[in-house]
Enzyme design. Structure first.
Site, short mmCIF file in Angstrom:
data_model
loop_
_atom_site.label_atom_id
_atom_site.label_comp_id
_atom_site.label_asym_id
_atom_site.label_seq_id
_atom_site.Cartn_x
_atom_site.Cartn_y
_atom_site.Cartn_z
N MET A 1 31.06 49.43 -5.31
CA MET A 1 29.95 50.36 -5.48
C MET A 1 29.59 50.43 -6.96
O MET A 1 30.31 49.95 -7.80
CB MET A 1 30.30 51.73 -4.93
CG MET A 1 30.31 51.79 -3.41
SD MET A 1 28.71 51.49 -2.64
CE MET A 1 27.91 53.04 -2.91
N PRO A 2 28.53 51.12 -7.24
CA PRO A 2 27.99 51.07 -8.60
C PRO A 2 28.66 52.02 -9.60
O PRO A 2 29.27 53.01 -9.23
CB PRO A 2 26.54 51.49 -8.40
CG PRO A 2 26.59 52.43 -7.25
CD PRO A 2 27.65 51.85 -6.34
N THR A 3 28.49 51.62 -10.84
CA THR A 3 28.75 52.52 -11.96
C THR A 3 27.40 52.75 -12.62
O THR A 3 26.75 51.80 -13.06
CB THR A 3 29.72 51.90 -12.97
OG1 THR A 3 30.97 51.65 -12.32
CG2 THR A 3 29.94 52.82 -14.15
N VAL A 39 31.43 55.81 -6.24
CA VAL A 39 30.29 55.85 -7.16
C VAL A 39 30.73 56.54 -8.45
O VAL A 39 31.22 57.67 -8.43
CB VAL A 39 29.08 56.61 -6.56
CG1 VAL A 39 27.93 56.68 -7.54
CG2 VAL A 39 28.65 55.96 -5.24
N ASP A 40 30.54 55.84 -9.56
CA ASP A 40 30.85 56.42 -10.87
C ASP A 40 29.55 56.69 -11.63
O ASP A 40 28.64 55.86 -11.59
CB ASP A 40 31.71 55.47 -11.71
CG ASP A 40 33.10 55.28 -11.14
OD1 ASP A 40 33.74 56.30 -10.84
OD2 ASP A 40 33.52 54.12 -11.00
#
Length: 68
Positions: A1-3, A39-40
């Site tokens: 998942m995204p940063t 998610v960060d």
């Protein structure tokens, strides 16, 4: 998942950052799937003197009176 890296002028409150992190996380989960735990969001506060647009520091823009 995204940063996700979010940069903005300093001065946002912790409450604003908390709300934005929640909204961005929910959007990522809704659009990309996965879990919120993956998610960060990284916030970077930038001083106006450290950001320029069009070759002009934002600290200089803020110091000038608005032209009519």
């Amino acid at each position: 998942m995204p940063t996700l890296h979010v940069e903005f002028f300093e001065g946002r409150t912790v409450e604003q950052k908390r709300a934005l992190a929640k909204e961005l996380t929910e959007a990522c989960v809704r659009v990309l799937g996965g879990s919120a735990d993956s998610v960060d969001v990284i916030f970077t506060d930038v001083k106006r003197e450290d950001w320029a647009t069009g070759g002009v520091l934002w600290s200089d823009k803020a110091a000038k009176p608005a032209s009519s």
